[in-house]
Each structure stands twice: as C-alpha cells, then as structure tokens.
Write a protein that holds these residues in place. Structure first.
Motif, PDB file in Angstrom:
ATOM      1  N   SER A  11      48.153  42.740  36.957  1.00  0.00           N
ATOM      2  CA  SER A  11      47.485  43.954  36.477  1.00  0.00           C
ATOM      3  C   SER A  11      46.216  44.234  37.274  1.00  0.00           C
ATOM      4  CB  SER A  11      47.162  43.814  34.991  1.00  0.00           C
ATOM      5  OG  SER A  11      48.336  43.612  34.224  1.00  0.00           O
ATOM      6  N   ILE A  12      45.458  43.188  37.571  1.00  0.00           N
ATOM      7  CA  ILE A  12      44.226  43.387  38.352  1.00  0.00           C
ATOM      8  C   ILE A  12      44.556  43.830  39.772  1.00  0.00           C
ATOM      9  CG2 ILE A  12      42.188  42.219  39.285  1.00  0.00           C
ATOM     10  CD1 ILE A  12      42.153  40.485  36.796  1.00  0.00           C
ATOM     11  N   CYS A  54      43.639  47.650  42.286  1.00  0.00           N
ATOM     12  CA  CYS A  54      43.074  47.760  43.641  1.00  0.00           C
ATOM     13  C   CYS A  54      43.758  48.901  44.396  1.00  0.00           C
ATOM     14  CB  CYS A  54      43.256  46.437  44.395  1.00  0.00           C
ATOM     15  SG  CYS A  54      42.486  45.024  43.576  1.00  0.00           S
ATOM     16  N   VAL A 109      41.458  40.425  46.930  1.00  0.00           N
ATOM     17  CA  VAL A 109      41.510  39.977  45.533  1.00  0.00           C
ATOM     18  C   VAL A 109      42.598  38.922  45.359  1.00  0.00           C
ATOM     19  CG1 VAL A 109      41.968  40.723  43.167  1.00  0.00           C
ATOM     20  CG2 VAL A 109      40.556  42.140  44.655  1.00  0.00           C
ATOM     21  N   THR A 162      48.171  38.945  34.060  1.00  0.00           N
ATOM     22  CA  THR A 162      46.779  39.360  34.246  1.00  0.00           C
ATOM     23  C   THR A 162      46.467  39.554  35.722  1.00  0.00           C
ATOM     24  OG1 THR A 162      46.157  38.142  32.247  1.00  0.00           O
ATOM     25  CG2 THR A 162      44.388  38.751  33.772  1.00  0.00           C
ATOM     26  N   ARG A 163      46.922  38.629  36.540  1.00  0.00           N
ATOM     27  CA  ARG A 163      46.693  38.731  37.975  1.00  0.00           C
ATOM     28  C   ARG A 163      47.373  39.971  38.551  1.00  0.00           C
ATOM     29  NH1 ARG A 163      48.264  33.423  41.139  1.00  0.00           N
ATOM     30  NH2 ARG A 163      47.157  32.690  39.291  1.00  0.00           N
TER      31      ARG A 163
END
Length: 378
Positions: free
Chosen positions: A192-193, A197, A206, A189-190
């Motif tokens: 992918s986020i 960016c 982030v 998840t980290r």
C-alpha cells in the motif's frame, strides 16, 4: 503584414540578499527544525501509553518476521503464521519467567538481609559521608533553612497496584494485537505504501528502505539474541565455578541486560559487586564476580559479536550512547531495548535518502544491495 507579437513583460530582478538577510533566513529554518524536534519529543512522551507497546511490537515483529516468512513459504496463511509468531514469543517469555521465578523470589525475600550486610560492609564510608553531612549542615546554617516541609504519600501498595493494573493490562493487550497484525499484514502494508509513491524512482527508494530496515533489524536482533543466550550460559558456568549462589539467575540477568549495550553490562557489574559483598568476606573476593563477568563480556563484545554480525553492523558508539540515553529518558527500560533497532531504522532511511554519505560501512551497504527484492514486490 505580419502580426505584432505582444511584448514580453519586463523581468524583475530582486536585489541580492545581504549577509544579515541570509543569516536571518538560516536562523528561521533552524528555529523551525528545533521547534519540530521539541514537538516530536513531547509527543513521544505524551503518547507513551500507545506508542511504546506499538513500537516494541514492530521491533519484535521485525525480529521474528523471518520465522513467519519461512512458514508462509510452505503454504501457511499469513494469519496463521502471525499467530504462530505470537505464540512462539509467549512461549519464550513463559519459559524464561518459569526458570527465573524461583531464584528471583528467593533473592527478593533476602533483600532486607542483603541491605543490612551491605550497610555493614560499607560502614567504612561513614566517616567521609559524615564529613559531607557536616559541610551540608554548615552551608544550610549559613544560607538559612527555608523550613521546607516534605509530605509523604501514605497510599497503600494495594491501591497503587489496583491503579496501575488496568494500564499494564491494556498495554500488554495492545502489544500483542500490534504484533499479530503487523506480522499478518506486513506485505499488504508495504504494498500500500509503495502504491502511494507517484514516481518510479521514489518507489525504488522506498522499496530499498523497507528491505534495508527488515534485513538490518532482524539480523541484528536475532544475532544478538543468540549471542546473549550464549553469554548467559557462560556467565552461569563462571558464577558456579567461583561459588556464587543462583548462577542461573545471574546468567539470565546478564543475557537480558546485554540487550542494552554499554549501560546493561555496567549495571550487571554493579549488581554482582553488591551480591559479592554479601557472599565474600574480603574486598578481593567481592570484586571477583564483577571482574569475571566483565572479562566474559569483553570477549563477547570484542571477538564474538563482531565475528557473528560482522563489522558492517558497527555504529558510532557516541551515537549509540545518545540513542540509548534518549529512549531511556523517554520510555524507561523499554526504551533501552528499542534504542538500537530504532537507530538501525534511521540509519537505513538516511542511507537511502542521502546515499552519498557513508551512514553505514560499505560492507553493510554492499551486502544489502545483493538482496533480492522479490519479497518487497509481493
């Protein structure tokens, strides 16, 4: 002969805004922000069934994330480490429920007797309460009784339990599923986020937000959990020393309520005072249990907790009270548990978005800056 260049279009200069126009513009921005805040509050209230267990699972996942990380460093797959975290949490709950079931059941059976004894001890307050009743009757007579009829719902307890049981089971299953998948997929998840960016600077910020949130929340919750366990043992020994029955129950209850700072100790002191009224004959004896508990809590709050988690984790008490009041108002007792972790998340986000403002003390910021980002880049 040189070609003629096209003429530049004339520059239109708008007249400067007057003070009234600026005030209207600022008022419109503030109104939009206020409407957005109100919409978020109503959304949190309306989606409590889904958001409350999911948010709690994220908080617990952040707290137990270091356990999964240690297992994964020894070659354990993420799916297995997430299952181990869920099982560990269930074991902790089972042990706590087993230890508290017997004494809590005994005191629940004694609840009617305790209430009668409290009425006897508080009978000296009947005279001032009677005066207030007379004043209320006089005001009602002067204003006029509207003849309001109050209807009482006579639905049975069995029907209420049958109605609430599916909702509670659904929330528990949603919590366990969210906890498992959050821990198992936290790195994906980290990543992918971070891929979303577009700029390097945004990705860096982030990444720092993820790091600060994980470090601050896990450090706070793990430290507070250990401190509260110690507080529970200390309260149990103190209650045993002064002759309070079921000392283990009061110690466990003190440890649980201490997760809700400020309000939890106040509620615990009131409970001990009510139980003390039923166990001791004098007012001084009834005040002894809450005073002993408050003395232990004072030592914990002023010396133990700052020494363990450091002054760096200290937040504005007024902001803490507002956060606890807001989340209890929105989600009840569960909101009181997640109020401080959510506040830590907001602090971490604000500190990285607006780094010039000291949202947290410099000691905390410096400590977080020394953390390696290798886990975030995974």
């Amino acid at each position: 002969m040189q070609p003629r260049l096209p003429k530049k279009p004339p520059i239109l200069r708008l007249p400067p805004k007057s003070n009234i126009d600026l005030m209207i513009s600022k008022a419109a921005e503030l109104a939009a922000i206020a409407v957005g805040i109100v919409a978020v509050v109503f959304a949190l209230d309306a989606a409590e069934f889904v958001l409350a267990p999911v948010t709690t699972a994220i908080v617990i996942g952040l707290m137990l994330g270091p356990v999964a990380t240690r297992l994964e460093r020894h070659g354990v797959p993420a799916t297995v480490s997430a299952g181990a975290v869920v099982i560990l949490f269930l074991v902790i709950l089972a042990v706590a429920a087993t230890a508290l079931a017997a004494p809590l059941g005994t005191w629940m059976n004694r609840a009617p007797q305790i209430w009668q004894e409290l009425q006897i001890h508080l009978s000296q307050l009947r005279e001032p309460l009677g005066t207030l009743q007379d004043i209320r009757d006089q005001l009602r007579t002067a204003v006029g009784d509207g003849g309001v009829t109050v209807s009482v719902d006579e639905s049975s307890t069995v029907e209420s339990v049958a109605t609430l049981a599916p909702a509670i089971i659904g929330q528990v299953l949603l919590f366990l599923a969210s906890l498992y998948f959050f821990v198992a997929t936290r790195y994906q998840t980290r990543h992918s986020i971070l891929q979303v960016c577009v700029s390097r600077k945004l990705r860096w910020r982030v990444a720092h937000i993820f790091r600060d949130v994980e470090r601050s929340v896990s450090r706070y919750l793990l430290s507070i959990s250990i401190i509260n366990v110690g507080l529970g043992f200390a309260v149990s020994i103190a209650m045993l020393a002064i002759g309070m029955p079921s000392p283990a129950l009061w110690g466990a209850l003190a440890g649980l309520l201490n997760f809700v700072v400020y309000l939890g100790p106040a509620v615990m002191a009131v409970i001990l005072f009510a139980v003390g009224l039923t166990q001791f004959d004098t007012l001084g004896g009834s005040l002894l249990p809450p005073l002993v508990y408050l003395a232990i809590n004072l030592v914990e709050a002023q010396f133990v907790t700052p020494h363990v988690i450091g002054r760096a984790m200290t937040m504005n008490p007024f902001v803490v009270i507002l956060s606890i009041a807001f989340w209890i108002w929105i989600w009840g007792p569960l909101g009181g548990f997640i109020a401080i972790p959510v506040l830590l998340v907001l602090y971490s986000v604000a500190a990285n978005i607006i780094p010039g403002i000291p949202w947290m003390p410099e000691e905390h910021t410096a400590t977080l800056r020394r953390v390696d980002l290798r886990n975030i880049r995974r």
